[in-house]
Design an enzyme around this catalytic site. Structure first.
Site, short mmCIF file in Angstrom:
data_model
loop_
_atom_site.label_atom_id
_atom_site.label_comp_id
_atom_site.label_asym_id
_atom_site.label_seq_id
_atom_site.Cartn_x
_atom_site.Cartn_y
_atom_site.Cartn_z
N LYS A 3 69.90 -5.35 60.31
CA LYS A 3 70.00 -3.71 60.41
C LYS A 3 70.46 -3.60 60.49
CE LYS A 3 65.71 -4.88 63.15
NZ LYS A 3 64.44 -3.54 64.26
N TYR A 39 57.01 -1.79 57.41
CA TYR A 39 55.95 -1.38 59.24
C TYR A 39 55.06 -0.79 59.08
CZ TYR A 39 60.56 -2.83 61.15
OH TYR A 39 61.93 -3.76 61.20
N PHE A 61 56.83 5.59 67.11
CA PHE A 61 58.56 5.74 67.11
C PHE A 61 58.52 5.72 64.74
CE2 PHE A 61 57.57 2.04 68.77
CZ PHE A 61 57.37 0.55 68.01
N ARG A 64 62.67 -15.55 67.47
CA ARG A 64 62.75 -14.88 68.93
C ARG A 64 63.74 -15.35 69.93
NH1 ARG A 64 60.00 -10.21 67.74
NH2 ARG A 64 59.74 -10.27 69.08
N THR A 68 62.99 -6.96 72.14
CA THR A 68 63.54 -5.48 71.71
C THR A 68 64.20 -4.81 71.93
OG1 THR A 68 60.99 -6.70 71.13
CG2 THR A 68 62.06 -3.74 70.36
N ARG A 98 70.43 -9.80 69.27
CA ARG A 98 70.60 -8.02 70.71
C ARG A 98 71.37 -8.05 71.35
NH1 ARG A 98 63.71 -7.76 69.27
NH2 ARG A 98 64.22 -6.89 67.08
N ASN A 125 68.87 -2.41 66.47
CA ASN A 125 68.46 -2.96 67.59
C ASN A 125 69.04 -4.50 66.77
OD1 ASN A 125 66.25 -3.87 66.24
ND2 ASN A 125 65.01 -4.19 67.67
N HIS A 155 66.38 -8.03 62.78
CA HIS A 155 64.78 -8.40 62.61
C HIS A 155 63.89 -9.87 63.02
CE1 HIS A 155 60.29 -8.29 61.33
NE2 HIS A 155 60.68 -8.82 60.90
N GLU A 173 56.24 -11.23 55.25
CA GLU A 173 57.33 -10.59 54.92
C GLU A 173 58.71 -10.94 54.30
OE1 GLU A 173 56.91 -8.86 59.47
OE2 GLU A 173 58.35 -10.51 59.34
P1 DAT Z 1 60.42 -6.22 67.44
O1 DAT Z 1 61.28 -6.38 66.58
O2 DAT Z 1 61.23 -7.04 68.99
O3 DAT Z 1 58.99 -7.16 67.20
P2 DAT Z 1 58.69 -4.64 67.31
O4 DAT Z 1 57.63 -5.11 66.27
O5 DAT Z 1 57.37 -3.89 69.21
O6 DAT Z 1 59.73 -5.12 68.40
O7 DAT Z 1 59.21 -2.87 67.00
C1 DAT Z 1 59.68 -2.65 65.61
C2 DAT Z 1 61.28 -2.19 65.91
O8 DAT Z 1 60.46 -1.05 65.83
C3 DAT Z 1 61.52 -2.72 67.06
O9 DAT Z 1 62.96 -3.66 66.11
C4 DAT Z 1 62.71 -1.52 66.86
C5 DAT Z 1 61.59 -0.60 67.20
N1 DAT Z 1 60.62 -0.16 67.89
C6 DAT Z 1 60.14 -0.41 68.54
N2 DAT Z 1 59.82 -0.21 69.65
C7 DAT Z 1 60.41 1.86 69.73
C8 DAT Z 1 60.28 2.52 70.92
N3 DAT Z 1 60.21 2.40 72.16
N4 DAT Z 1 61.27 3.53 70.61
C9 DAT Z 1 62.56 3.32 69.12
N5 DAT Z 1 62.11 2.27 68.71
C10 DAT Z 1 60.81 0.99 68.96
MG MG Z 2 58.29 -7.30 65.54
#
Ligand code: DAT
Ligand code: MG
Length: 138
Positions: free
Chosen positions: A10, A50, A58, A86, A92, A103, A113, A116, A127
């Site tokens: 990222k 996304y 968010f 993962r 996350t 991470r 973070n 991805h 994707e």
């Molecule tokens: P991951 O990337 O671990 O699969 P996710 O699919 O739940 O997590 O969310 C996608 C992305 O969105 C994540 O990498 C960062 C952002 N994100 C997730 N939860 C968040 C939050 N509570 N506040 C801000 N950004 C968030």
């Molecule tokens: Mg995800």
């Protein structure tokens, strides 16, 4: 049987100069790079990628961040690729990530973070195809 996952390094990781260190961890964990490019998302393409999160509070912040700088997109191959990747990247929120995960080492917050990782075989295909044509996968 080997399968694939999809990753992005990222904008925070690219800006901090961590491409090499993160790719070294990915290689050391046994993933083979099937496709890779440095590119940049727009607000629109970040929003498409996304889309599944569009109702989340968010979403706007996520799309802003993901289009704020260059990313490195890659398709990775390994046995059990989705789950093993993962595990390698960690939770996350880096505050909850295991020691030694990407991470934990390189993420700064739940939003920024570093990396991805796909959450299923089906999404890994979707994707990967979002970023790469057939001619770019090896
Ligand atoms: P991951 O990337 O671990 O699969 P996710 O699919 O739940 O997590 O969310 C996608 C992305 O969105 C994540 O990498 C960062 C952002 N994100 C997730 N939860 C968040 C939050 N509570 N506040 C801000 N950004 C968030
Ligand atoms: Mg995800």
């Amino acid at each position: 049987m080997s399968n694939i996952t999809f990753t992005m390094l990222k904008p925070d990781a690219v800006k901090a100069g961590n491409i090499g260190a993160i790719l070294a961890m990915i290689n050391a964990a046994g993933f083979r790079i099937k496709a890779m490019k440095m590119t940049k998302l727009s607000m629109e393409t970040a929003g498409q990628f996304y889309e599944v999160h569009k109702e989340r509070p968010f979403y706007g912040e996520l799309c802003e961040f993901m289009s704020s700088g260059h990313i490195v997109a890659a398709i990775l191959e390994k046995e059990n690729a989705v789950a093993d990747f993962r595990t390698l990247i960690g939770a996350t929120n880096p505050a909850n990530a295991e020691e030694g995960t990407i991470r934990k080492l390189y993420a700064t917050s739940v939003g920024e973070n570093a990396v991805h990782g796909s959450d299923s075989d089906e999404n890994a295909m979707i994707e990967g195809n979002f970023f790469f044509s057939g001619m770019e996968k090896f």
